[in-house]
Scaffold this motif. Structure first.
Motif, PDB file in Angstrom:
ATOM      1  N   GLU A   1       0.846  -1.189   0.000  1.00  0.00           N
ATOM      2  CA  GLU A   1       0.000   0.000   0.000  1.00  0.00           C
ATOM      3  C   GLU A   1       0.883   1.240   0.000  1.00  0.00           C
ATOM      4  O   GLU A   1       1.986   1.242   0.543  1.00  0.00           O
ATOM      5  CB  GLU A   1      -0.915   0.013   1.234  1.00  0.00           C
ATOM      6  N   PRO A   2       0.419   2.317  -0.607  1.00  0.00           N
ATOM      7  CA  PRO A   2       1.191   3.561  -0.609  1.00  0.00           C
ATOM      8  C   PRO A   2       1.295   4.138   0.795  1.00  0.00           C
ATOM      9  O   PRO A   2       0.449   3.901   1.641  1.00  0.00           O
ATOM     10  CB  PRO A   2       0.375   4.469  -1.528  1.00  0.00           C
ATOM     11  N   VAL A   3       2.334   4.899   1.022  1.00  0.00           N
ATOM     12  CA  VAL A   3       2.519   5.554   2.308  1.00  0.00           C
ATOM     13  C   VAL A   3       1.943   6.949   2.236  1.00  0.00           C
ATOM     14  O   VAL A   3       2.360   7.764   1.407  1.00  0.00           O
ATOM     15  CB  VAL A   3       4.025   5.625   2.674  1.00  0.00           C
TER      16      VAL A   3
ATOM     17  N   GLY B   1       8.611   1.604  -4.587  1.00  0.00           N
ATOM     18  CA  GLY B   1       8.069   2.857  -5.101  1.00  0.00           C
ATOM     19  C   GLY B   1       7.982   2.864  -6.615  1.00  0.00           C
ATOM     20  O   GLY B   1       6.969   3.275  -7.191  1.00  0.00           O
ATOM     21  N   LEU B   2       9.047   2.384  -7.270  1.00  0.00           N
ATOM     22  CA  LEU B   2       9.049   2.322  -8.734  1.00  0.00           C
ATOM     23  C   LEU B   2       7.953   1.386  -9.229  1.00  0.00           C
ATOM     24  O   LEU B   2       7.223   1.711 -10.181  1.00  0.00           O
ATOM     25  CB  LEU B   2      10.415   1.836  -9.225  1.00  0.00           C
ATOM     26  N   LEU B   3       7.844   0.237  -8.589  1.00  0.00           N
ATOM     27  CA  LEU B   3       6.807  -0.723  -8.966  1.00  0.00           C
ATOM     28  C   LEU B   3       5.424  -0.106  -8.827  1.00  0.00           C
ATOM     29  O   LEU B   3       4.566  -0.268  -9.690  1.00  0.00           O
ATOM     30  CB  LEU B   3       6.914  -1.977  -8.100  1.00  0.00           C
ATOM     31  N   PHE B   4       5.213   0.635  -7.735  1.00  0.00           N
ATOM     32  CA  PHE B   4       3.909   1.232  -7.480  1.00  0.00           C
ATOM     33  C   PHE B   4       3.563   2.262  -8.548  1.00  0.00           C
ATOM     34  O   PHE B   4       2.419   2.358  -8.992  1.00  0.00           O
ATOM     35  CB  PHE B   4       3.883   1.871  -6.088  1.00  0.00           C
ATOM     36  N   VAL B   5       4.552   3.033  -8.980  1.00  0.00           N
ATOM     37  CA  VAL B   5       4.340   4.003 -10.051  1.00  0.00           C
ATOM     38  C   VAL B   5       3.871   3.291 -11.320  1.00  0.00           C
ATOM     39  O   VAL B   5       2.906   3.694 -11.974  1.00  0.00           O
ATOM     40  CB  VAL B   5       5.632   4.801 -10.332  1.00  0.00           C
ATOM     41  N   ILE B   6       4.568   2.214 -11.667  1.00  0.00           N
ATOM     42  CA  ILE B   6       4.245   1.479 -12.901  1.00  0.00           C
ATOM     43  C   ILE B   6       2.846   0.874 -12.828  1.00  0.00           C
ATOM     44  O   ILE B   6       2.056   0.977 -13.776  1.00  0.00           O
ATOM     45  CB  ILE B   6       5.310   0.391 -13.156  1.00  0.00           C
ATOM     46  N   LEU B   7       2.522   0.249 -11.693  1.00  0.00           N
ATOM     47  CA  LEU B   7       1.189  -0.338 -11.540  1.00  0.00           C
ATOM     48  C   LEU B   7       0.109   0.731 -11.585  1.00  0.00           C
ATOM     49  O   LEU B   7      -0.990   0.506 -12.107  1.00  0.00           O
ATOM     50  CB  LEU B   7       1.110  -1.133 -10.233  1.00  0.00           C
ATOM     51  N   SER B   8       0.401   1.907 -11.031  1.00  0.00           N
ATOM     52  CA  SER B   8      -0.559   3.015 -11.066  1.00  0.00           C
ATOM     53  C   SER B   8      -0.854   3.435 -12.493  1.00  0.00           C
ATOM     54  O   SER B   8      -2.008   3.645 -12.872  1.00  0.00           O
ATOM     55  CB  SER B   8      -0.017   4.213 -10.276  1.00  0.00           C
TER      56      SER B   8
ATOM     57  N   LYS C   1      -6.849   1.367  -2.629  1.00  0.00           N
ATOM     58  CA  LYS C   1      -5.836   2.185  -1.963  1.00  0.00           C
ATOM     59  C   LYS C   1      -5.011   2.950  -2.997  1.00  0.00           C
ATOM     60  O   LYS C   1      -4.651   4.113  -2.803  1.00  0.00           O
ATOM     61  CB  LYS C   1      -4.917   1.301  -1.115  1.00  0.00           C
ATOM     62  N   LEU C   2      -4.701   2.267  -4.083  1.00  0.00           N
ATOM     63  CA  LEU C   2      -3.928   2.896  -5.145  1.00  0.00           C
ATOM     64  C   LEU C   2      -4.691   4.095  -5.714  1.00  0.00           C
ATOM     65  O   LEU C   2      -4.134   5.186  -5.888  1.00  0.00           O
ATOM     66  CB  LEU C   2      -3.647   1.868  -6.247  1.00  0.00           C
TER      67      LEU C   2
END
Length: 258
Positions: free
Chosen positions: A126-128, A143-150, A228-229
């Motif tokens: 989950e994002p912080v 963080g990089l992974l989360f950006v890409i998935l977003s 959450k994203l």
């Protein structure tokens, strides 16, 4: 050369079965047969509770070590390297293993591929709150992974790779240059994240020159909360999550099905 000799030469050049199938671990899983009820019963009688508990702990440790690299765990690996003579009670032990992860570690062991029997450990990503989406001090790769998935999620689930690379460049992460935290960015995304089942990197048919697209992987579908994203993306844009109607509908549906 005679007909007989030509056939013999062709046969000698033919790949062996092991070369076609892959490695020995593939063979190991292909040879896995469900034990009969009598075999299971005999195994249960042969091993004490203490022995089964010890074997369960060994399997848990094996999975934890594998999961450090976020590499999916295969039944073939578990049977070959850990189970061995306990193979007839594989299901019994895996039930104990699953329960251990839930009760002790607060994690879920999920079989994401029932055909090839591949498992992953699920721990919600989950994002912080309050952190820039591109920077997680504790784990920059996350963080990089989360950006890409977003990006993939907000664009409908499938995006061409050019969009991913162009967006990362705006965040000063150039796939063509070596990064201090990520090293070879393109290799990290198209190799490591793909092997870990966080993303899929798929060739687009009938494109010249070749083009590829990104999709969410099986692990991301299990670990990452789309709601959450979306809430986090909405915060960045100072809007409500409902502003993105399609994404909000998909996110809430995914949340209710878990």
């Amino acid at each position: 050369m005679s007909q007989k000799r030509r056939v013999s030469a062709t046969q000698s050049r033919a790949p062996k079965r092991s070369q076609i199938v892959g490695d020995d671990e593939d063979d190991e899983d292909m040879s896995f047969t469900q034990p009969t009820s009598s075999q299971v019963q005999r195994a249960r009688e042969n091993f004490t509770t203490v022995q089964i508990d010890r074997k369960t702990a060994e399997v848990v440790q094996f999975i934890l070590i594998k999961d450090q690299k976020k590499v999916p765990i295969r039944r073939a690996d578990i049977v070959k390297h850990v189970m061995k003579e306990y193979k007839p009670i594989y299901q019994d032990i895996m039930k104990r293993v699953t329960r251990t992860f839930e009760q002790v570690f607060g994690m879920k062991l999920l079989e994401i591929d029932s055909k090839n029997h591949i498992y992953i450990l699920v721990n919600k990503i989950e994002p912080v709150a309050g952190e820039p989406v591109s920077l997680y001090p504790s784990n920059p790769k996350t963080g990089l992974l989360f950006v890409i998935l977003s990006i993939i999620f907000m664009k409908g689930g499938v995006v061409k790779e050019a969009l991913i690379w162009n967006t990362l460049k705006k965040l000063r992460v150039d796939p063509g240059e070596k990064h201090d935290d990520f090293g070879d960015v393109k290799k990290l995304v198209t190799d490591e994240f793909v092997r870990q089942k966080y993303v899929e990197y798929v060739r687009i048919p009938h494109t010249e020159p070749l083009e590829f697209e990104f999709r969410w992987g099986l692990r991301a579908e299990k670990e990452v909360s789309k709601l959450k994203l979306l809430e986090f993306v909405a915060q960045l844009h100072d809007q409500e999550p409902q502003s993105w109607t399609q994404q909000f509908r998909e996110a809430t549906a995914a949340e209710s099905s878990q």
